[in-house]
Design a protein around this motif. Structure first.
Motif, short mmCIF file in Angstrom:
data_model
loop_
_atom_site.label_atom_id
_atom_site.label_comp_id
_atom_site.label_asym_id
_atom_site.label_seq_id
_atom_site.Cartn_x
_atom_site.Cartn_y
_atom_site.Cartn_z
N ALA A 79 11.68 1.37 34.19
CA ALA A 79 12.17 0.12 34.78
C ALA A 79 12.51 0.31 36.26
O ALA A 79 12.26 -0.57 37.08
CB ALA A 79 13.40 -0.38 34.01
N PHE A 80 13.07 1.47 36.60
CA PHE A 80 13.37 1.78 38.00
C PHE A 80 12.08 1.79 38.82
O PHE A 80 12.01 1.18 39.89
CB PHE A 80 14.07 3.13 38.10
CG PHE A 80 14.22 3.63 39.51
CD1 PHE A 80 15.28 3.21 40.29
CD2 PHE A 80 13.29 4.50 40.06
CE1 PHE A 80 15.41 3.65 41.61
CE2 PHE A 80 13.41 4.95 41.36
CZ PHE A 80 14.49 4.52 42.14
N GLU A 81 11.07 2.46 38.32
CA GLU A 81 9.80 2.53 39.05
C GLU A 81 9.15 1.16 39.17
O GLU A 81 8.57 0.84 40.22
CB GLU A 81 8.88 3.54 38.38
CG GLU A 81 9.36 4.96 38.57
CD GLU A 81 8.54 5.99 37.81
OE1 GLU A 81 7.61 5.61 37.07
OE2 GLU A 81 8.85 7.18 37.95
N ASP A 82 9.23 0.34 38.12
CA ASP A 82 8.69 -1.02 38.19
C ASP A 82 9.41 -1.84 39.26
O ASP A 82 8.77 -2.59 40.01
CB ASP A 82 8.81 -1.72 36.84
CG ASP A 82 7.88 -1.15 35.78
OD1 ASP A 82 6.94 -0.40 36.14
OD2 ASP A 82 8.10 -1.46 34.59
N TYR A 83 10.73 -1.69 39.33
CA TYR A 83 11.50 -2.43 40.33
C TYR A 83 11.13 -1.95 41.74
O TYR A 83 10.91 -2.76 42.63
CB TYR A 83 12.99 -2.28 40.07
CG TYR A 83 13.86 -2.95 41.10
CD1 TYR A 83 13.75 -4.31 41.36
CD2 TYR A 83 14.79 -2.23 41.83
CE1 TYR A 83 14.53 -4.94 42.32
CE2 TYR A 83 15.59 -2.85 42.79
CZ TYR A 83 15.44 -4.20 43.02
OH TYR A 83 16.22 -4.82 43.98
N GLU A 84 11.06 -0.65 41.91
CA GLU A 84 10.71 -0.13 43.24
C GLU A 84 9.31 -0.58 43.64
O GLU A 84 9.07 -0.95 44.80
CB GLU A 84 10.82 1.39 43.27
CG GLU A 84 10.61 1.93 44.67
CD GLU A 84 10.95 3.39 44.80
OE1 GLU A 84 11.76 3.71 45.68
OE2 GLU A 84 10.40 4.20 44.02
N ASP A 85 8.37 -0.55 42.70
CA ASP A 85 7.01 -1.02 43.00
C ASP A 85 7.02 -2.49 43.40
O ASP A 85 6.33 -2.90 44.34
CB ASP A 85 6.09 -0.82 41.80
CG ASP A 85 5.75 0.63 41.53
OD1 ASP A 85 6.00 1.48 42.42
OD2 ASP A 85 5.24 0.91 40.42
N ALA A 86 7.80 -3.31 42.69
CA ALA A 86 7.87 -4.74 43.01
C ALA A 86 8.48 -4.95 44.39
O ALA A 86 8.00 -5.81 45.16
CB ALA A 86 8.69 -5.47 41.94
N LEU A 87 9.52 -4.19 44.72
CA LEU A 87 10.12 -4.29 46.05
C LEU A 87 9.11 -3.91 47.14
O LEU A 87 9.03 -4.57 48.17
CB LEU A 87 11.34 -3.35 46.17
CG LEU A 87 12.66 -3.84 45.64
CD1 LEU A 87 13.71 -2.75 45.84
CD2 LEU A 87 13.09 -5.12 46.30
N TYR A 88 8.38 -2.86 46.87
CA TYR A 88 7.42 -2.40 47.87
C TYR A 88 6.28 -3.41 48.04
O TYR A 88 5.89 -3.73 49.16
CB TYR A 88 6.87 -1.02 47.52
CG TYR A 88 6.06 -0.46 48.66
CD1 TYR A 88 6.70 0.12 49.74
CD2 TYR A 88 4.68 -0.55 48.66
CE1 TYR A 88 5.97 0.61 50.82
CE2 TYR A 88 3.94 -0.07 49.73
CZ TYR A 88 4.59 0.51 50.81
OH TYR A 88 3.87 0.99 51.86
N ASP A 89 5.77 -3.91 46.91
CA ASP A 89 4.68 -4.88 46.97
C ASP A 89 5.10 -6.14 47.71
O ASP A 89 4.33 -6.69 48.50
CB ASP A 89 4.21 -5.26 45.56
CG ASP A 89 3.48 -4.14 44.86
OD1 ASP A 89 3.09 -3.15 45.52
OD2 ASP A 89 3.29 -4.26 43.63
#
Length: 69
Positions: free
Chosen positions: A44-54
């Motif tokens: 979930a952390f990685e998904d959130y970070e990916d969404a922030l970056y995207d």
């Protein structure tokens, strides 16, 4: 299709709450449920970070430790 950061954040919060519930009721660090909760939280952390970056080209100031660390 990328995830909306607000949805990813809500999923991260839910995984944090789930992790706390499991850890607070566990009998020891060797329980499989704790490992599963850690894995779900890390995902979930990685998904959130990916969404922030995207969406915003921003990263979080944290890293998930790997098995090598």
């Amino acid at each position: 299709m990328s995830t909306e950061p607000s949805f990813a954040l809500q999923a991260l919060i839910a995984r944090l709450e789930q992790h706390l519930a499991i850890v607070s009721q566990s009998r020891g660090a060797g329980e499989a449920s704790i490992d599963a909760a850690f894995g779900a939280l890390a995902d979930a952390f990685e998904d959130y970070e990916d969404a922030l970056y995207d969406q915003y080209s921003e990263l979080l100031p944290f890293t998930i430790p790997s098995d090598d660390e």
